[in-house]
Write a protein that holds these residues in place. Structure first.
Motif, PDB file in Angstrom:
ATOM      1  N   THR A 268       0.841  -1.194   0.000  1.00  0.00           N
ATOM      2  CA  THR A 268       0.000   0.000   0.000  1.00  0.00           C
ATOM      3  C   THR A 268       0.881   1.250   0.000  1.00  0.00           C
ATOM      4  O   THR A 268       0.383   2.351  -0.127  1.00  0.00           O
ATOM      5  CB  THR A 268      -0.906   0.048   1.237  1.00  0.00           C
ATOM      6  OG1 THR A 268      -0.069  -0.063   2.395  1.00  0.00           O
ATOM      7  CG2 THR A 268      -1.924  -1.065   1.216  1.00  0.00           C
ATOM      8  N   ASN A 269       2.175   1.055   0.104  1.00  0.00           N
ATOM      9  CA  ASN A 269       3.100   2.176   0.195  1.00  0.00           C
ATOM     10  C   ASN A 269       3.873   2.319  -1.115  1.00  0.00           C
ATOM     11  O   ASN A 269       4.816   1.581  -1.371  1.00  0.00           O
ATOM     12  CB  ASN A 269       4.059   1.921   1.378  1.00  0.00           C
ATOM     13  CG  ASN A 269       5.082   3.020   1.515  1.00  0.00           C
ATOM     14  OD1 ASN A 269       5.063   3.995   0.768  1.00  0.00           O
ATOM     15  ND2 ASN A 269       5.974   2.853   2.472  1.00  0.00           N
ATOM     16  N   TRP A 270       3.462   3.262  -1.936  1.00  0.00           N
ATOM     17  CA  TRP A 270       4.106   3.378  -3.253  1.00  0.00           C
ATOM     18  C   TRP A 270       5.102   4.521  -3.319  1.00  0.00           C
ATOM     19  O   TRP A 270       5.414   5.023  -4.390  1.00  0.00           O
ATOM     20  CB  TRP A 270       3.040   3.530  -4.353  1.00  0.00           C
ATOM     21  CG  TRP A 270       2.186   2.302  -4.435  1.00  0.00           C
ATOM     22  CD1 TRP A 270       0.975   2.113  -3.869  1.00  0.00           C
ATOM     23  CD2 TRP A 270       2.511   1.073  -5.096  1.00  0.00           C
ATOM     24  NE1 TRP A 270       0.521   0.858  -4.126  1.00  0.00           N
ATOM     25  CE2 TRP A 270       1.438   0.193  -4.883  1.00  0.00           C
ATOM     26  CE3 TRP A 270       3.614   0.632  -5.838  1.00  0.00           C
ATOM     27  CZ2 TRP A 270       1.428  -1.112  -5.373  1.00  0.00           C
ATOM     28  CZ3 TRP A 270       3.604  -0.655  -6.338  1.00  0.00           C
ATOM     29  CH2 TRP A 270       2.513  -1.510  -6.108  1.00  0.00           C
ATOM     30  N   ASN A 271       5.597   4.958  -2.155  1.00  0.00           N
ATOM     31  CA  ASN A 271       6.613   5.999  -2.141  1.00  0.00           C
ATOM     32  C   ASN A 271       7.983   5.347  -2.372  1.00  0.00           C
ATOM     33  O   ASN A 271       8.471   4.611  -1.517  1.00  0.00           O
ATOM     34  CB  ASN A 271       6.571   6.700  -0.783  1.00  0.00           C
ATOM     35  CG  ASN A 271       7.709   7.678  -0.626  1.00  0.00           C
ATOM     36  OD1 ASN A 271       8.397   7.987  -1.602  1.00  0.00           O
ATOM     37  ND2 ASN A 271       7.896   8.167   0.590  1.00  0.00           N
ATOM     38  N   PRO A 272       8.618   5.628  -3.510  1.00  0.00           N
ATOM     39  CA  PRO A 272       9.861   4.926  -3.847  1.00  0.00           C
ATOM     40  C   PRO A 272      10.983   5.144  -2.838  1.00  0.00           C
ATOM     41  O   PRO A 272      11.947   4.370  -2.805  1.00  0.00           O
ATOM     42  CB  PRO A 272      10.253   5.528  -5.206  1.00  0.00           C
ATOM     43  CG  PRO A 272       9.071   6.253  -5.700  1.00  0.00           C
ATOM     44  CD  PRO A 272       8.234   6.601  -4.518  1.00  0.00           C
ATOM     45  N   ALA A 273      10.878   6.187  -2.026  1.00  0.00           N
ATOM     46  CA  ALA A 273      11.974   6.465  -1.097  1.00  0.00           C
ATOM     47  C   ALA A 273      11.854   5.661   0.192  1.00  0.00           C
ATOM     48  O   ALA A 273      12.809   5.520   0.933  1.00  0.00           O
ATOM     49  CB  ALA A 273      11.993   7.962  -0.774  1.00  0.00           C
ATOM     50  N   SER A 274      10.673   5.102   0.451  1.00  0.00           N
ATOM     51  CA  SER A 274      10.514   4.418   1.720  1.00  0.00           C
ATOM     52  C   SER A 274      11.045   2.988   1.646  1.00  0.00           C
ATOM     53  O   SER A 274      10.893   2.318   0.617  1.00  0.00           O
ATOM     54  CB  SER A 274       9.034   4.489   2.130  1.00  0.00           C
ATOM     55  OG  SER A 274       8.489   3.227   2.189  1.00  0.00           O
TER      56      SER A 274
ATOM     57  N   ASN B  69      10.909   0.815  -4.173  1.00  0.00           N
ATOM     58  CA  ASN B  69      12.238   1.253  -3.737  1.00  0.00           C
ATOM     59  C   ASN B  69      13.336   0.550  -4.550  1.00  0.00           C
ATOM     60  O   ASN B  69      13.371  -0.673  -4.630  1.00  0.00           O
ATOM     61  CB  ASN B  69      12.409   0.951  -2.255  1.00  0.00           C
ATOM     62  CG  ASN B  69      13.654   1.607  -1.700  1.00  0.00           C
ATOM     63  OD1 ASN B  69      14.600   1.867  -2.431  1.00  0.00           O
ATOM     64  ND2 ASN B  69      13.634   1.890  -0.409  1.00  0.00           N
TER      65      ASN B  69
ATOM     66  N   SER C 208       8.861   0.011   0.487  1.00  0.00           N
ATOM     67  CA  SER C 208       7.980   0.203  -0.660  1.00  0.00           C
ATOM     68  C   SER C 208       8.384  -0.765  -1.773  1.00  0.00           C
ATOM     69  O   SER C 208       9.563  -1.005  -1.994  1.00  0.00           O
ATOM     70  CB  SER C 208       8.105   1.638  -1.166  1.00  0.00           C
ATOM     71  OG  SER C 208       7.689   1.708  -2.498  1.00  0.00           O
TER      72      SER C 208
END
Lengths: 294, 270
Positions: free
Chosen positions: A222-228, A234, A231
């Protein structure tokens, strides 16, 4: 011995070889699919793999395989097609050109485990990318680049010369001729080559063992932030792909259902590669028909 | 019709257009492929708004020569030219010449019809778009005009967006000529444009060339002497890389000066 008999013998030998080839392939596919298909379920495809207990799936590995493939293609296609166009259209015959061409050939014939070691030394250690999607994709780029270069060059060389002449005679520049006439015409064969090479990249394991790693962090879809860090997107997290997973489970797995997981994963892998091949054929045929105006 | 035309060769008179001003002057031009001296010391004029035919047996250098006039031979790495081809005061063979611009003024049609595997209208609009013309109406108008010039408009006007590769060989070749006309060149070079076509299509192309010479300077390579006799105002006979004889078509066919010219014309070799 008269020529009729020679003809018969030659024909039977050729048929024999074809039969051996086809039956080997059929046996191999049949074995993998029969053993594996029973282990494939929706649960298997959509749950995370388990380290100790039975009943783990391959969700992350499947995702990683596609993700590494996509990154590899993003890196390879522009460089590889440009290189192929250069070799086919611009490079003048000479020492430099033949040197470049032999480099491409050597690169294409490198054993993938060597590419993996190289990737580990350069991308993982020297550049400090660690075991990551990026390291894996870069290693696979080294592995895949020569294939794309070759496919593009061959695609351009197969075009009839009079198309190029036609463009140039109309006062188009060389580049514009390539862009508007030659590239669209060579596109079907290049695309077919790219899809076939995608199958090869998708199934590659040796080059990824020491570059993309043999583990995956707990991915949060559910986490599509590439920096996390957890994710799926990533680039700097480790990413065990499906084929690496098969190898890892088989050699060092401590789960009780090793056999089931390995068989199921193999079947999924084979089905994916088969789909790439069929897709390559279908797309090539479709574009060809569209281009020839029927 | 073709047969009739062939019978008329000897009585052929086409003197109305002779003595047009010279547009291109070829002076002592040599062409080499590596060590092979393919075209030797050619001197000849090309007259404005007339048809000049280059005839001769296979391998005589006529195609090599015509491909030099718009520098298509640059594509062959081993080809090398010496001499001078004067066109509006510039030497076409000079390395300083902008070949891309040159080819918009001196267009070329090839032996094998080579439409691009795109739609009929795109085939004509491609060079226009490259030249910076993007106005849709202009593009449509030029397409229609060019197709009308080659007599293809009525045959294809309902399927302009269909692929050009679906046309017949003769239609394809006329499309290639229409495509070459789109940029309004001065000169059109044709390298055996009818040798891959059937007689009816060939006759259509010949009629078309006779129409086009009112506005364009035409140079045509042909292995078909009857064709040269039917349509050309001037004829050049090439043999073994040399220009043996150049003159008005009438003179060359009725009173050739050299024996090899008359031998070739009478069908004794080649």
């Amino acid at each position: 011995m008269n020529s009729k008999v020679t003809n018969r013998i030659a024909l039977s030998l050729i048929v024999l070889c074809a039969v051996i080839m086809v039956s080997t392939l059929a046996a191999l596919l049949g074995y993998i699919l029969v053993k594996g298909l029973t282990n494939i379920s929706w649960h298997f495809l959509t749950s995370e793999s388990s380290a100790f207990m039975a009943g783990g799936g391959i969700k992350d590995q499947l995702w990683n395989s596609f993700y590494v493939l996509i990154i590899t293609m993003i890196l390879t296609i522009p460089i590889g097609t440009s290189g192929g166009i250069y070799l086919a259209e611009y490079a003048r015959p000479g020492k430099l050109t033949s040197f470049i061409r032999s480099c491409v050939e050597v690169l294409a014939s490198l054993p993938s485990i060597v590419v993996g070691m190289f990737g580990m030394l350069i991308f993982v250690n020297y550049f400090g990318f660690k075991f990551s999607v990026l390291s894996g994709a870069l290693a696979l780029t080294v592995f895949n680049l020569p294939v794309i270069v070759r496919v593009t060059e061959d695609g351009f060389r197969a075009l009839p010369l009079h198309q190029k002449e036609g463009g140039l005679a109309l006062g188009l520049t060389h580049w514009h001729t390539i862009k508007t006439i030659l590239l669209p015409e060579a596109f079907p064969s290049i695309l077919t080559g790219i899809i076939l090479s995608a199958g090869r990249v998708f199934g590659e394991s040796a080059a990824l063992l020491f570059t993309a790693g043999m583990s995956t962090p707990n991915l949060d879809f559910t986490n599509w932030n590439p920096a996390s860090p957890n994710s799926p997107l990533n680039l700097f997290r480790s990413a065990e792909t499906l084929s690496v997973h098969i190898w890892a489970v088989n050699t060092s797995g401590i789960i009780p259902d090793i056999q089931a997981v390995a068989n199921g994963s193999s079947a999924v892998l084979v089905i994916c590669v088969l789909m790439f091949n069929l897709l390559a054929r279908a797309v090539g045929k479709m574009i060809n028909q569209k281009l020839s105006g029927r | 019709m073709v047969v009739q035309m062939e019978n008329k060769i000897t009585s052929f008179v086409n003197s109305e257009d002779v003595d047009r001003p010279v547009l291109i002057n070829v002076e002592d031009t040599n062409i080499y492929y590596g060590d092979n001296h393919a075209v030797k010391h050619v001197n000849m004029p090309i007259h404005e708004r007339s048809i000049t035919a280059l005839i001769g047996p296979s391998g005589c250098g006529k195609s090599t020569f015509i491909r030099t006039i718009n520098r298509m031979n640059d594509l062959i790495p081993s080809a090398r030219c010496e001499g001078k081809i004067d066109y509006h005061g510039i030497n076409i063979l000079s390395p300083k010449v902008d070949v891309v611009k040159l080819r918009t003024e001196i267009g070329m049609v090839f032996q094998q019809p080579n439409p691009f595997p795109k739609s009929i209208s795109e085939n004509i609009q491609l060079p226009l778009k490259f030249a910076g013309i993007h106005n849709k109406k202009t593009l449509r108008d030029v397409t229609e005009k060019c197709l009308k010039q080659v007599g293809l408009w009525e045959e294809v006007k309902d399927r302009l967006d269909r692929s050009a590769t679906g046309l017949s060989g003769g239609q394809q070749q006329r499309l290639c000529i229409a495509r070459a006309l789109a940029l309004k060149p001065d000169v059109i070079l044709l390298d055996e444009p009818t040798s891959a076509l059937d007689p009816v299509s060939s006759a259509k192309i010949e009629e078309l060339l006779l129409q086009l010479k009112k506005d364009y300077t035409i140079v045509i390579v042909t292995h078909n002497m009857q064709q040269a006799a039917r349509i050309a105002d001037y004829t050049a006979f090439f043999y073994q890389g040399e220009l043996v004889e150049f003159g008005t078509t009438k003179t060359l066919f009725t009173m050739p000066e050299k024996k090899s010219t008359s031998d070739y014309i009478c069908g004794r070799f080649g």
